[in-house]
Write a protein that holds these residues in place. Structure first.
Motif, mmCIF file in Angstrom:
data_model
loop_
_atom_site.group_PDB
_atom_site.id
_atom_site.type_symbol
_atom_site.label_atom_id
_atom_site.label_comp_id
_atom_site.label_asym_id
_atom_site.label_seq_id
_atom_site.Cartn_x
_atom_site.Cartn_y
_atom_site.Cartn_z
ATOM 1 N N SER A 1 0.833 -1.203 0.000
ATOM 2 C CA SER A 1 0.000 0.000 0.000
ATOM 3 C C SER A 1 0.867 1.252 0.000
ATOM 4 O O SER A 1 0.736 2.109 0.868
ATOM 5 N N GLY A 2 1.745 1.344 -0.962
ATOM 6 C CA GLY A 2 2.617 2.507 -1.047
ATOM 7 C C GLY A 2 3.940 2.166 -1.696
ATOM 8 O O GLY A 2 4.172 1.031 -2.124
ATOM 9 N N PRO A 3 4.832 3.129 -1.747
ATOM 10 C CA PRO A 3 6.131 2.916 -2.402
ATOM 11 C C PRO A 3 7.083 2.138 -1.519
ATOM 12 O O PRO A 3 6.796 1.841 -0.351
ATOM 13 N N VAL A 4 8.226 1.813 -2.091
ATOM 14 C CA VAL A 4 9.332 1.225 -1.324
ATOM 15 C C VAL A 4 10.242 2.369 -0.894
ATOM 16 O O VAL A 4 10.714 3.141 -1.729
ATOM 17 N N TRP A 5 10.485 2.487 0.412
ATOM 18 C CA TRP A 5 11.313 3.564 0.941
ATOM 19 C C TRP A 5 12.705 3.060 1.280
ATOM 20 O O TRP A 5 12.858 1.969 1.858
ATOM 21 N N ALA A 6 13.727 3.822 0.938
ATOM 22 C CA ALA A 6 15.078 3.519 1.388
ATOM 23 C C ALA A 6 15.176 3.848 2.875
ATOM 24 O O ALA A 6 14.575 4.816 3.352
ATOM 25 N N ALA A 7 15.927 3.035 3.604
ATOM 26 C CA ALA A 7 15.999 3.211 5.057
ATOM 27 C C ALA A 7 17.376 2.789 5.558
ATOM 28 O O ALA A 7 18.191 2.226 4.817
ATOM 29 N N HIS A 8 17.608 3.082 6.831
ATOM 30 C CA HIS A 8 18.824 2.632 7.511
ATOM 31 C C HIS A 8 18.454 1.855 8.763
ATOM 32 O O HIS A 8 17.423 2.119 9.391
ATOM 33 N N ASN A 9 19.309 0.907 9.110
ATOM 34 C CA ASN A 9 19.201 0.210 10.388
ATOM 35 C C ASN A 9 20.531 0.388 11.115
ATOM 36 O O ASN A 9 21.301 1.296 10.801
ATOM 37 N N ALA A 10 20.819 -0.459 12.089
ATOM 38 C CA ALA A 10 22.003 -0.262 12.921
ATOM 39 C C ALA A 10 23.311 -0.431 12.143
ATOM 40 O O ALA A 10 23.367 -1.140 11.124
ATOM 41 N N LEU A 11 24.355 0.208 12.657
ATOM 42 C CA LEU A 11 25.662 0.248 11.986
ATOM 43 C C LEU A 11 26.181 -1.139 11.630
ATOM 44 O O LEU A 11 26.705 -1.345 10.531
ATOM 45 N N ARG A 12 26.042 -2.087 12.529
ATOM 46 C CA ARG A 12 26.615 -3.430 12.308
ATOM 47 C C ARG A 12 25.603 -4.439 11.794
ATOM 48 O O ARG A 12 25.905 -5.635 11.731
ATOM 49 N N GLY A 13 24.425 -3.985 11.421
ATOM 50 C CA GLY A 13 23.457 -4.901 10.822
ATOM 51 C C GLY A 13 22.408 -5.397 11.813
ATOM 52 O O GLY A 13 21.810 -4.604 12.533
ATOM 53 N N TRP A 14 22.227 -6.730 11.853
ATOM 54 C CA TRP A 14 21.093 -7.346 12.533
ATOM 55 C C TRP A 14 21.526 -8.434 13.510
ATOM 56 O O TRP A 14 22.615 -8.994 13.374
ATOM 57 N N THR A 15 20.632 -8.737 14.460
ATOM 58 C CA THR A 15 20.921 -9.800 15.424
ATOM 59 C C THR A 15 19.630 -10.418 15.941
ATOM 60 O O THR A 15 18.591 -9.747 16.035
ATOM 61 N N ASP A 16 19.703 -11.715 16.272
ATOM 62 C CA ASP A 16 18.592 -12.415 16.927
ATOM 63 C C ASP A 16 18.603 -12.201 18.438
ATOM 64 O O ASP A 16 17.627 -12.542 19.112
ATOM 65 N N ALA A 17 19.705 -11.693 18.982
ATOM 66 C CA ALA A 17 19.847 -11.540 20.431
ATOM 67 C C ALA A 17 20.429 -10.164 20.732
ATOM 68 O O ALA A 17 21.606 -10.033 21.099
ATOM 69 N N HIS A 18 19.599 -9.159 20.553
ATOM 70 C CA HIS A 18 20.065 -7.782 20.745
ATOM 71 C C HIS A 18 20.491 -7.528 22.187
ATOM 72 O O HIS A 18 19.844 -7.957 23.136
ATOM 73 N N ARG A 19 21.612 -6.808 22.327
ATOM 74 C CA ARG A 19 22.132 -6.410 23.629
ATOM 75 C C ARG A 19 22.473 -4.924 23.595
ATOM 76 O O ARG A 19 22.772 -4.364 22.534
ATOM 77 N N THR A 20 22.438 -4.315 24.744
ATOM 78 C CA THR A 20 22.769 -2.899 24.836
ATOM 79 C C THR A 20 24.151 -2.630 24.265
ATOM 80 O O THR A 20 25.129 -3.294 24.627
ATOM 81 N N GLY A 21 24.223 -1.691 23.334
ATOM 82 C CA GLY A 21 25.503 -1.267 22.784
ATOM 83 C C GLY A 21 26.080 -2.147 21.706
ATOM 84 O O GLY A 21 27.209 -1.899 21.243
ATOM 85 N N ASP A 22 25.361 -3.175 21.226
ATOM 86 C CA ASP A 22 25.942 -4.052 20.198
ATOM 87 C C ASP A 22 25.869 -3.446 18.800
ATOM 88 O O ASP A 22 26.428 -3.997 17.847
ATOM 89 N N LEU A 23 25.169 -2.327 18.657
ATOM 90 C CA LEU A 23 25.040 -1.626 17.378
ATOM 91 C C LEU A 23 24.443 -2.518 16.287
ATOM 92 O O LEU A 23 24.810 -2.440 15.119
ATOM 93 N N ARG A 24 23.488 -3.343 16.696
ATOM 94 C CA ARG A 24 22.730 -4.174 15.763
ATOM 95 C C ARG A 24 21.241 -4.017 16.048
ATOM 96 O O ARG A 24 20.847 -3.821 17.199
ATOM 97 N N SER A 25 20.440 -4.100 15.001
ATOM 98 C CA SER A 25 18.988 -4.003 15.149
ATOM 99 C C SER A 25 18.399 -5.381 15.419
ATOM 100 O O SER A 25 18.856 -6.382 14.850
ATOM 101 N N PRO A 26 17.391 -5.470 16.282
ATOM 102 C CA PRO A 26 16.789 -6.776 16.587
ATOM 103 C C PRO A 26 15.953 -7.311 15.426
ATOM 104 O O PRO A 26 15.248 -6.558 14.749
ATOM 105 N N ILE A 27 16.051 -8.613 15.211
ATOM 106 C CA ILE A 27 15.270 -9.297 14.172
ATOM 107 C C ILE A 27 13.977 -9.801 14.804
ATOM 108 O O ILE A 27 13.976 -10.312 15.926
ATOM 109 N N GLY A 28 12.874 -9.668 14.101
ATOM 110 C CA GLY A 28 11.636 -10.229 14.615
ATOM 111 C C GLY A 28 10.397 -9.507 14.145
ATOM 112 O O GLY A 28 10.435 -8.671 13.237
#
Length: 269
Positions: free
Chosen positions: A122-149
């Motif tokens: 229902s709309g366009p595809v937007w370019a975006a940013h996530n965390a500097l180091r990418g993604w993680t299944d087990a996010h922790r404070t300061g890991d510079l990764r975005s949580p997956i889920g």
């Protein structure tokens, strides 16, 4: 003078002989084949039917083709594990697909779910940013990764006034102020003009600024959708300001919106 009368038996025989010699007017078959004339019915003209050998009907019309209805469309790129996490009552989804497990680049598309058709963009595809180091299944404070889920979207706020959202909106010009520079030296000012809390370690029904952490402080928090500043984030997902305004005006708590987020390989599981 006596009149001579033919016997009735001879007269009947003569009539039968005359009838047998006359041509048939309807339903006749000549030389083993025949033609039944077209007639107009309620649904238009019927096709002329050419019969086969004498006494055999013409070809019947082909049976109509029966098709099986297509199954409801799924969100693209998702595997069974990710799909199973989407609540059955969710009718809106923000799909965030990362370019790679260690990449800060992503794309975002908004979807709505219809009862029969399933999920539709229902709309366009937007370019975006996530965390500097990418993604993680087990996010922790300061890991510079975005949580997956898959996470609910229930609360919003920002430095700027409410643009017309159905979500609870915390307008806090001071509370959502930010300054300094990002990882690429880009200015961060304006990043929190609009924010939507991602319900990762967030208590639904509270402001995005609420620091209650249901999973504990070590699991991080404060993961938001917010205005893009032109570079990677510490864990959030950032979109163009107009995209944020569009989402805020479109998300409806009665439709139980969610965000589905992760790199492409993780979402495909």
């Amino acid at each position: 003078m006596r009149t001579t009368r033919r016997p009735r038996r001879l007269l009947a025989a003569a009539v039968l002989t005359a009838l047998a010699a006359a041509p048939l007017v309807s339903g006749c078959v000549a030389g083993g084949t025949g033609v039944r004339a077209s007639k107009v019915g309620d649904e238009g003209p019927l096709s002329t039917v050419v019969s086969g050998p004498a006494g055999r009907a013409g070809r019947s019309a082909p049976e109509p083709v029966r098709t099986t209805p297509a199954p409801p469309a799924q969100l693209p790129g998702l595997g069974p594990k990710t799909r199973s996490q989407i609540p059955a009552d969710a009718r809106q989804a923000v799909l965030v697909t990362g370019a790679g497990p260690d990449s800060p680049d992503a794309k975002v598309t908004f979807y709505t779910r219809e009862n029969t058709a399933g999920w539709r963009p229902s709309g366009p595809v937007w370019a975006a940013h996530n965390a500097l180091r990418g993604w993680t299944d087990a996010h922790r404070t300061g890991d510079l990764r975005s949580p997956i889920g898959v996470f609910g979207l229930t609360d919003a706020g920002g430095h700027l006034p409410d643009p017309g959202t159905e979500l609870p909106y915390d307008h806090a010009p001071i509370g959502f102020s930010v300054s300094g520079t990002g990882f690429r030296g880009e200015p961060l000012a304006g990043s929190f003009d609009y924010v939507i809390a991602i319900n990762y370690n967030h208590l639904p029904g509270t402001s995005p600024r609420d620091w209650t952490r249901p999973l504990g402080a070590s699991r991080g928090g404060g993961i938001w959708l917010h205005v893009d500043h032109g570079g990677p984030t510490q864990g959030c997902v950032s979109l163009p300001q107009q995209a944020m305004r569009t989402l805020l005006r479109t998300l409806d708590p009665k439709l139980h919106p969610v965000v589905v987020m992760g790199d492409g390989a993780a979402l495909a599981r």
